[in-house]
Design a protein around this motif. Structure first.
Motif, mmCIF file in Angstrom:
data_model
loop_
_atom_site.group_PDB
_atom_site.id
_atom_site.type_symbol
_atom_site.label_atom_id
_atom_site.label_comp_id
_atom_site.label_asym_id
_atom_site.label_seq_id
_atom_site.Cartn_x
_atom_site.Cartn_y
_atom_site.Cartn_z
ATOM 1 N N LEU A 5 37.459 41.890 45.110
ATOM 2 C CA LEU A 5 38.326 43.058 45.286
ATOM 3 C C LEU A 5 39.763 42.710 44.931
ATOM 4 O O LEU A 5 40.336 41.772 45.487
ATOM 5 N N PRO A 6 40.389 43.446 44.010
ATOM 6 C CA PRO A 6 41.819 43.249 43.732
ATOM 7 C C PRO A 6 42.643 43.699 44.933
ATOM 8 O O PRO A 6 42.151 44.361 45.848
ATOM 9 N N ASP A 7 43.919 43.353 44.932
ATOM 10 C CA ASP A 7 44.818 43.826 45.978
ATOM 11 C C ASP A 7 44.959 45.348 45.891
ATOM 12 O O ASP A 7 44.795 45.942 44.822
ATOM 13 N N LEU A 8 45.303 45.968 47.028
ATOM 14 C CA LEU A 8 45.400 47.429 47.079
ATOM 15 C C LEU A 8 46.382 47.993 46.062
ATOM 16 O O LEU A 8 46.067 49.001 45.400
ATOM 17 N N PRO A 9 47.588 47.414 45.878
ATOM 18 C CA PRO A 9 48.494 47.963 44.847
ATOM 19 C C PRO A 9 47.869 47.939 43.454
ATOM 20 O O PRO A 9 48.120 48.847 42.647
ATOM 21 N N VAL A 10 47.079 46.918 43.153
ATOM 22 C CA VAL A 10 46.408 46.841 41.853
ATOM 23 C C VAL A 10 45.376 47.948 41.723
ATOM 24 O O VAL A 10 45.277 48.616 40.689
ATOM 25 N N ILE A 11 44.606 48.167 42.785
ATOM 26 C CA ILE A 11 43.583 49.220 42.770
ATOM 27 C C ILE A 11 44.225 50.587 42.545
ATOM 28 O O ILE A 11 43.758 51.391 41.735
#
Length: 215
Positions: A5-11
């Motif tokens: 899972l990428p970091d939330l800002p990336v998502i």
């Protein structure tokens, strides 16, 4: 949090980019609409399924580094662009020829199978330089080359692209179905739409060929 899972800002940032690409008019969206208007909602969704199978292929190529070979070999990527342009020309011809149009059904026309609509969607996606460039050059920007979990994150982002853009194309297919029911009684509308979609496909083909010709 799972490693893939990428970091939330990336998502969230990637979701915005994916939505922007989904709503940008292109040959794939034009094909979804035209297939629906000509053969019905089932064929529209079959074409969508084919195109999204192509997206899965693009994602896997990027995730496992095969697409790097295309960038490293300009001749191969040039061939892909030319192939895509020729495919769009073929679709434009199909849009206006008797029995092979993409929009309003004709008695003399032979209805394709859902498998053929699926393969058409797959073909236009795999040969669409816009999609190839997006996945080859833009998708990797959201992961670090030194990240050992980069392949898993790229696959996750490919799935995210499908989830974000799918409502857009489903809406386009349903709108096309409604528009067909509303206007199919008027023959001139069907002819105008056939020629309009042919013009769209030819315009995209010309853009690709002219861009390559200037290099």
């Amino acid at each position: 949090m799972p490693a893939f899972l990428p970091d939330l800002p990336v998502i969230l940032g990637f979701a915005v980019a994916a939505f922007a690409l989904a709503i940008t008019p292109g040959p794939d969206l034009a094909l979804f609409v035209s297939r629906t208007m000509h053969w019905g909602r089932g064929h529209g969704f079959a074409t969508v399924l084919g195109a999204y199978s192509g997206i899965a292929v693009h994602t896997m190529l990027v995730a496992f580094g095969i697409s790097v070979l295309i960038i490293a070999a300009p001749a191969a990527f040039f061939a892909l662009k030319i192939l895509g342009a020729l495919y769009l020309v073929w679709l434009a011809v199909q849009a206006i020829r008797d029995g092979g149009g993409l929009l309003v059904p004709r008695a003399a026309g032979k209805q394709p199978s859902w498998g053929q609509s699926y393969l058409t969607g797959l073909g236009i996606n795999l040969t669409n330089p816009k999609v190839a460039l997006f996945f080859v050059t833009f998708l990797p920007q959201f992961v670090s080359a030194s990240d050992p979990h980069a392949p898993g994150k790229l696959i996750f982002l490919g799935g995210e692209f499908i989830l974000v853009s799918l409502p857009v194309v489903i809406g386009a297919v349903l709108f096309a179905e409604w528009l067909t029911r509303t206007l199919k009684e008027k023959a001139w509308v069907g002819r105008a739409l056939n020629w309009s979609f042919a013009a769209v496909f030819m315009a995209f083909a010309a853009t690709i060929l002219l861009a390559e010709g200037r290099r």
